[in-house]
Design a protein around this motif. Structure first.
Motif, PDB file in Angstrom:
ATOM      1  N   UNK A  37       0.819  -1.220   0.000  1.00 47.91           N
ATOM      2  CA  UNK A  37       0.000   0.000   0.000  1.00 47.91           C
ATOM      3  C   UNK A  37       0.850   1.267   0.000  1.00 47.91           C
ATOM      4  N   UNK A  38       2.170   1.100   0.094  1.00 52.54           N
ATOM      5  CA  UNK A  38       3.078   2.253   0.028  1.00 52.54           C
ATOM      6  C   UNK A  38       3.373   2.605  -1.431  1.00 52.54           C
ATOM      7  N   UNK A  39       3.836   3.825  -1.659  1.00 51.18           N
ATOM      8  CA  UNK A  39       4.172   4.246  -3.020  1.00 51.18           C
ATOM      9  C   UNK A  39       5.386   3.500  -3.566  1.00 51.18           C
ATOM     10  N   UNK A  40       6.366   3.232  -2.703  1.00 46.71           N
ATOM     11  CA  UNK A  40       7.572   2.504  -3.111  1.00 46.71           C
ATOM     12  C   UNK A  40       8.199   1.874  -1.882  1.00 46.71           C
ATOM     13  N   UNK A  41       8.952   0.817  -2.105  1.00 48.56           N
ATOM     14  CA  UNK A  41       9.619   0.111  -1.018  1.00 48.56           C
ATOM     15  C   UNK A  41      11.068  -0.129  -1.420  1.00 48.56           C
ATOM     16  N   UNK A  42      11.982   0.281  -0.555  1.00 50.22           N
ATOM     17  CA  UNK A  42      13.401   0.046  -0.785  1.00 50.22           C
ATOM     18  C   UNK A  42      13.808  -1.109   0.118  1.00 50.22           C
ATOM     19  N   UNK A  43      14.356  -2.142  -0.471  1.00 46.53           N
ATOM     20  CA  UNK A  43      14.784  -3.324   0.268  1.00 46.53           C
ATOM     21  C   UNK A  43      16.156  -3.052   0.875  1.00 46.53           C
ATOM     22  N   UNK A  44      16.297  -3.273   2.180  1.00 47.80           N
ATOM     23  CA  UNK A  44      17.575  -3.091   2.864  1.00 47.80           C
ATOM     24  C   UNK A  44      18.132  -4.478   3.167  1.00 47.80           C
ATOM     25  N   UNK A  45      19.351  -4.743   2.690  1.00 44.79           N
ATOM     26  CA  UNK A  45      19.971  -6.063   2.817  1.00 44.79           C
ATOM     27  C   UNK A  45      21.278  -5.928   3.579  1.00 44.79           C
ATOM     28  N   UNK A  46      21.449  -6.742   4.628  1.00 49.10           N
ATOM     29  CA  UNK A  46      22.690  -6.740   5.399  1.00 49.10           C
ATOM     30  C   UNK A  46      23.776  -7.451   4.603  1.00 49.10           C
ATOM     31  N   UNK A  47      24.889  -6.774   4.416  1.00 47.50           N
ATOM     32  CA  UNK A  47      26.002  -7.348   3.657  1.00 47.50           C
ATOM     33  C   UNK A  47      26.542  -8.586   4.351  1.00 47.50           C
ATOM     34  N   UNK A  48      26.884  -9.587   3.562  1.00 50.21           N
ATOM     35  CA  UNK A  48      27.506 -10.829   4.007  1.00 50.21           C
ATOM     36  C   UNK A  48      26.640 -11.643   4.958  1.00 50.21           C
TER      37      UNK A  48
END
Length: 89
Positions: A37-48
């Protein structure tokens, strides 16, 4: 979490931008529905921490829920090359 969709709709009319810091995806998580339902979603990924295939599957799950995923952010990146050498390269 049940009231959040209503709040998002209310905020949409009052503010130009609203940033939500949602919890990680899990099998019983309401995150895909909220992201949808949000306009956009940025995926946050933990490195390694996760393989790229897991991050891709998470993005696909969000898209299936109706979320627009324009990109991802890599966090907690470690520099394995010493700083002095990294700057000389």
């Amino acid at each position: 979490a049940r009231a959040l969709p209503g709040w998002i709709e209310g905020w949409r009319g009052r503010y130009a931008h609203v940033v939500l810091d949602l919890p990680p995806l899990s099998q019983s998580s309401p995150v895909p529905r909220l992201a949808g339902i949000c306009d956009a979603t940025v995926l946050v990924v933990a490195a390694e921490k996760y393989r790229w295939q897991i991050a891709r599957e998470a993005a696909e799950e969000l898209v299936r829920a109706g979320a627009l995923v324009p990109g991802a952010v890599l966090t907690r990146r470690r520099f394995h090359v010493p700083g002095w050498l990294y700057h000389r390269l």
